[in-house]
Design an enzyme around this catalytic site. Structure first.
Site, PDB file in Angstrom:
ATOM      1  N   CYS A   2     -55.068 -26.437 -74.675  1.00 10.13           N
ATOM      2  CA  CYS A   2     -56.430 -26.468 -74.148  1.00 10.13           C
ATOM      3  C   CYS A   2     -56.470 -25.974 -72.705  1.00 10.13           C
ATOM      4  CB  CYS A   2     -56.966 -27.885 -74.140  1.00 10.13           C
ATOM      5  SG  CYS A   2     -56.793 -28.727 -75.697  1.00 10.13           S
ATOM      6  N   LYS A 595     -49.757 -20.245 -75.169  1.00 11.69           N
ATOM      7  CA  LYS A 595     -48.888 -19.776 -74.084  1.00 11.69           C
ATOM      8  C   LYS A 595     -48.166 -20.943 -73.424  1.00 11.69           C
ATOM      9  CE  LYS A 595     -47.484 -16.572 -71.187  1.00 11.69           C
ATOM     10  NZ  LYS A 595     -46.426 -15.697 -71.727  1.00 11.69           N
TER      11      LYS A 595
HETATM   12  O1  M6R Z   1     -43.492 -21.709 -70.319  1.00 14.30           O
HETATM   13  P1  M6R Z   1     -42.147 -21.858 -70.955  1.00 14.30           P
HETATM   14  O2  M6R Z   1     -41.211 -20.768 -70.611  1.00 14.30           O
HETATM   15  O3  M6R Z   1     -41.523 -23.195 -70.684  1.00 14.30           O
HETATM   16  O4  M6R Z   1     -42.420 -21.783 -72.495  1.00 14.30           O
HETATM   17  C1  M6R Z   1     -41.419 -22.048 -73.442  1.00 14.30           C
HETATM   18  C2  M6R Z   1     -41.787 -21.496 -74.806  1.00 14.30           C
HETATM   19  O5  M6R Z   1     -42.929 -22.141 -75.284  1.00 14.30           O
HETATM   20  C3  M6R Z   1     -42.042 -19.994 -74.757  1.00 14.30           C
HETATM   21  O6  M6R Z   1     -40.945 -19.301 -74.243  1.00 14.30           O
HETATM   22  C4  M6R Z   1     -42.368 -19.446 -76.153  1.00 14.30           C
HETATM   23  O7  M6R Z   1     -41.239 -19.535 -76.969  1.00 14.30           O
HETATM   24  C5  M6R Z   1     -42.870 -18.010 -76.004  1.00 14.30           C
HETATM   25  N1  M6R Z   1     -44.168 -17.890 -76.582  1.00 14.30           N
HETATM   26  C6  M6R Z   1     -41.975 -17.018 -76.595  1.00 14.30           C
HETATM   27  O8  M6R Z   1     -42.479 -15.728 -76.517  1.00 14.30           O
END
Ligand code: M6R
Length: 600
Positions: A2, A595
C-alpha cells in the site's frame, strides 16, 4: 504494498484531485489492487471516492481527478486484510464520517479489535485493518475530543507495523504516524504533505523530512510538529534537500521503466564506482568490516542474490569469511551462533523490506552493534537504523523488478572487497565496468530480442552457473519468472545432473553462464543436456569450445571474476524484459507483486 499520501494546502483547491492523482501515479509502482481519494473542503465536507481496481479504472468511473478541497488523502491498497473491494478500499471514514484516514502496513490484531469495537457500537463497513485504525482513533477521540491524544492512545492498542495519515474534517490540518512502515514529510510553498514514498513527494518539492519509528507529526500548510508517540514530547528536525536525479521517476522516451532502468546501468554504475574510488566513507566501511570476526550478509529476493554474489567477492578477493543468508531464515538458523565480534550487512533496495527489518529488530534487541547496510533509498528504515551505510546510488527505481539497484549492490560488494585488499587491485577492473556494461547492452540487445521471440512460448527455462556465476543464474531466473511469468529456474551447474536433468526433453532450452576460469565445469554440464537433445544457450566469455557446443552463443564482453557474473546479469535482464514484451505483458507491474514488501 500500500501507499499513502496526505496533503494540506493553504486554501481550497479546485484541482486538488489532479494533485492527488499525480501523487497516486508515483505510488502505483509499489503494487496495489484498489485506489481511493478523499478531499476535505474548508467547510469540513468530505468527498470520498474509492474502489477496487487500477487507478485509471477507478478514475474512469469515479472521476477522482474532479475532487476539490483544501486537504486530501490518497491510498493505493495491496490487499492483506480483507479482499479487494469498494468497502475495504481506503481512505476510510469513522462511524460519523468525521475522521478520514488511510494506512499502510499491517495491524495484526485486526480481528480482535473489530470484535471489541463492534461490541462498543462501532459500525464496520468492511474488514480491512485500515478501517480498524480509523475506528480505534475514533474510539479514543469520542472520549475527550482531542485527536492528538487519541492517536497516541490508539498507538498503544494497534499492534503491528504500519503508518497512517488521519484528519478531522471539522478541524484543521492532518496527522501522520510512523510505526514500522516508511513515512516522509514534504515541505512546499503553500502546502505540506506526508507520504509513504519519497518519489510521490519529490515531484512537488525537494524539501523533505525523515520520520523515525515511534514518531508522529501534526501539520498544516505551513508548519509541522514532530512528537514522540510514547511521551508526546516535541522533536526538533530540520528539512533536508533531496539532491538526487528526479528524472529517474519519468519514463522519458522508453516504453517501460524496466528497460529505461536497464539502460541507465552504465551511468548509475559510474556514479557508484567514482564514489568507491574517491570517497573516504567506503574505505572506513571496509576497515570496520575487516576487523570483525565473520560477516553475515542478509537480504531478500534480488538483494539476497546480490548478497550471495557479494560473499563470493568478499571471500575470494578479500579473504573474508562472509555468510549469505536469506533474511526470512536468519533468525531461525543463526540465533545462538552469533558473537559480538561479528558484523551484519543488511542489503535492501527499498530499506523497508519487513523480512530484513525483522533481522534488524532481532539484532538490535540482542545488543549487536556492528550493523551495516547496503540500501538505495536514503531515509528508509534500514538506512536510518544502521551504524554505517554503503549507499547504492541508483536513484529512484520504479519498475518492480530490481535491475540497476541489483547491479549497484554487486558493484558495491566488488568495491568493498577491493578496498579490503592491500593495494586495492580490483578497483582497476571496476573502472572499466561502466563501459563494458554499455558495450554489452549495445552488442547483445538485438540478439536477445530475437532469442526472446524464439523462447516466448516455452513454459520453463533453466539457467546454470558455476561458482560466482551461480548468483547471476539465480538473479536471471528470478527476473524471468517475475516479469514474463515463465518458470525460470537456476541451478548450480554441477547439481543439474542430480535430478533436474530428468526434465530435459528435446528442444528444452537451458541457459549456461560460463567464464574462462572454469569452462570444463560448464562443458560437462552442456554435454549432459546436449546428448539429451536440449537446446544449449550459452552466455559466455569467448571460448571456441563453448561456442562449438552451443545452439545460441551470446558473448560476454570481457572475462573476469567480477565482470563475467555482472555482465551476464545484464544480458539476462534484457532477456527477461523482452520475454515479457513478447508475451504482451507490462514488465513494470507484474501481477501479485509489489516493489516494497512491508509485510511478513
Ligand atoms: O527492497 P528490497 O531490496 O529489500 O526488496 C527485496 C525483494 O523484495 C526484491 O529484491 C524483489 O525480489 C524484486 N522485485 C526482484 O526483482
Amino acid at each position: 504494498m500500500c501507499g499513502i499520501f496526505g496533503i494540506v494546502y493553504s486554501e481550497e483547491k479546485a484541482d486538488l484531485g489532479k494533485h492527488l492523482y499525480k501523487a497516486a501515479e508515483r505510488l502505483v509502482y509499489r503494487g496495489y489492487d484498489s485506489a481511493g481519494f478523499a478531499g476535505i473542503s474548508e467547510n469540513g465536507a468530505v468527498d470520498l471516492r474509492k474502489d477496487a481496481g487500477k487507478l485509471e479504472e477507478v478514475d474512469k468511473h469515479l472521476n477522482l481527478r474532479e475532487i476539490r478541497g483544501q486537504r486530501g488523502i490518497v491510498q493505493l491498497r495491496w490487499a492483506t486484510f480483507g479482499i479487494p473491494s469498494k468497502e475495504n478500499a481506503q481512505p476510510h471514514i469513522d462511524c460519523k464520517g468525521r475522521l478520514v484516514s488511510a494506512h499502510n502496513g499491517n495491524v495484526v490484531n485486526t480481528a480482535e479489535l473489530i470484535r471489541e469495537l463492534s461490541s462498543r457500537g462501532h459500525t464496520f463497513r468492511g474488514d480491512n485493518d485500515g478501517e480498524v485504525v480509523c475506528h480505534t482513533v475514533e474510539d479514543f477521540f469520542n472520549r475527550d475530543n482531542n485527536l492528538d491524544e487519541a492517536i497516541r492512545k490508539a498507538y498503544r492498542v494497534l499492534k503491528g507495523d504500519y503508518a497512517f495519515v488521519i484528519a478531522d474534517s471539522r478541524g484543521k490540518g492532518m496527522f501522520a504516524v510512523k510505526k514500522g512502515s516508511s513515512l516522509f514529510m514534504g515541505i512546499g510553498e503553500g502546502f505540506i504533505c506526508a507520504s509513504s514514498d519519497l518519489p510521490s513527494i519529490l515531484q512537488f518539492t525537494r524539501r523533505y523530512v525523515h520520520l523515525y519509528d515511534g514518531e508522529y507529526v501534526e501539520f498544516d500548510h505551513s508548519k509541522f510538529t514532530i512528537k514522540s508517540l510514547e511521551t508526546g514530547e516535541k522533536i526538533e528536525r530540520e528539512p533536508e534537500v533531496y539532491s538526487g536525479d528526479i528524472s529517474s521517476a519519468e519514463k522519458g522516451e522508453f516504453p517501460h521503466f524496466m528497460i529505461k532502468e536497464i539502460m541507465e546501468q552504465p551511468s548509475t554504475a559510474r556514479t557508484l564506482i567514482t564514489y568507491i574510488k574517491e570517497s573516504e566513507e567506503p574505505r572506513e566501511f571496509a576497515r570496520e568490516i575487516k576487523k570483525t570476526r565473520r560477516t553475515y550478509v542478509i537480504g531478500s529476493g534480488s538483494s539476497f542474490h546480490a548478497s550471495l554474489m557479494g560473499t563470493y567477492f568478499l571471500g575470494r578477493i578479500a579473504g573474508k569469511l562472509a555468510i549469505p543468508v536469506v533474511a526470512g531464515e536468519f533468525i531461525e538458523r543463526f540465533q545462538g551462533l552469533l558473537e559480538s565480534k561479528d558484523s551484519f550487512i543488511l542489503v535492501s533496495q527499498s530499506g523497508e523490506t519487513k523480512d530484513t527489518i525483522n533481522v534488524l529488530d532481532f539484532l538490535q534487541s540482542k545488543g549487536y552493534e556492528n550493523l551495516y547496510s547496503f540500501v538505495n533509498v536514503p531515509g528508509s528504515t534500514i538506512h536510518l537504523r544502521t551504524k554505517k551505510r554503503f549507499p547504492i546510488m541508483s536513484d529512484l527505481e520504479i519498475s518492480v523488478a530490481a535491475t540497476k539497484t541489483f547491479l549497484n549492490q554487486v558493484i558495491g560488494f566488488a568495491g568493498l572487497a577491493s578496498l579490503m585488499t592491500p593495494g586495492n587491485p580490483g578497483l582497476k577492473t571496476l573502472e572499466k565496468l561502466p563501459e563494458l556494461i554499455e558495450t554489452t547492452l549495445k552488442e547483445t540487445e538485438l540478439q536477445i530480442r530475437d532469442l526472446a521471440s524464439e523462447l516466448k512460448d516455452f513454459n520453463s527455462l533453466y539457467i546454470l552457473g558455476y561458482g560466482e556465476n551461480y548468483p547471476a543464474a539465480l538473479e536471471g531466473a528470478l527476473k524471468i519468472k517475475e516479469v514474463s511469468y515463465i518458470h525460470g529456474e537456476a541451478y548450480y551447474s554441477t547439481e543439474f545432473k542430480h535430478g533436474p536433468l530428468a526434465l530435459i526433453e528435446p528442444d528444452q532450452p537451458v541457459i549456461f553462464i560460463s567464464s574462462n576460469s572454469h569452462p570444463e565445469k560448464i562443458i560437462s554440464a552442456i554435454n549432459e543436456v546436449r546428448v539429451r537433445r536440449g537446446k544449449i544457450i550459452s552466455v559466455s566469455n569467448e571460448n571456441p569450445s563453448i561456442r562449438l557446443n552451443s545452439d545460441v552463443f551470446i558473448p560476454i564482453a570481457e572475462d573476469g571474476f567480477f565482470t563475467t557474473p555482472i555482465l551476464s546479469v545484464v544480458i539476462l535482464q534484457l532477456l527477461a524484459y523482452y520475454l515479457a514484451v513478447e508475451r504482451g505483458l507490462n514488465p513494470d507491474t507484474p501481477r501479485n507483486l509489489s516493489k516494497t514488501i512491508t509485510v511478513d
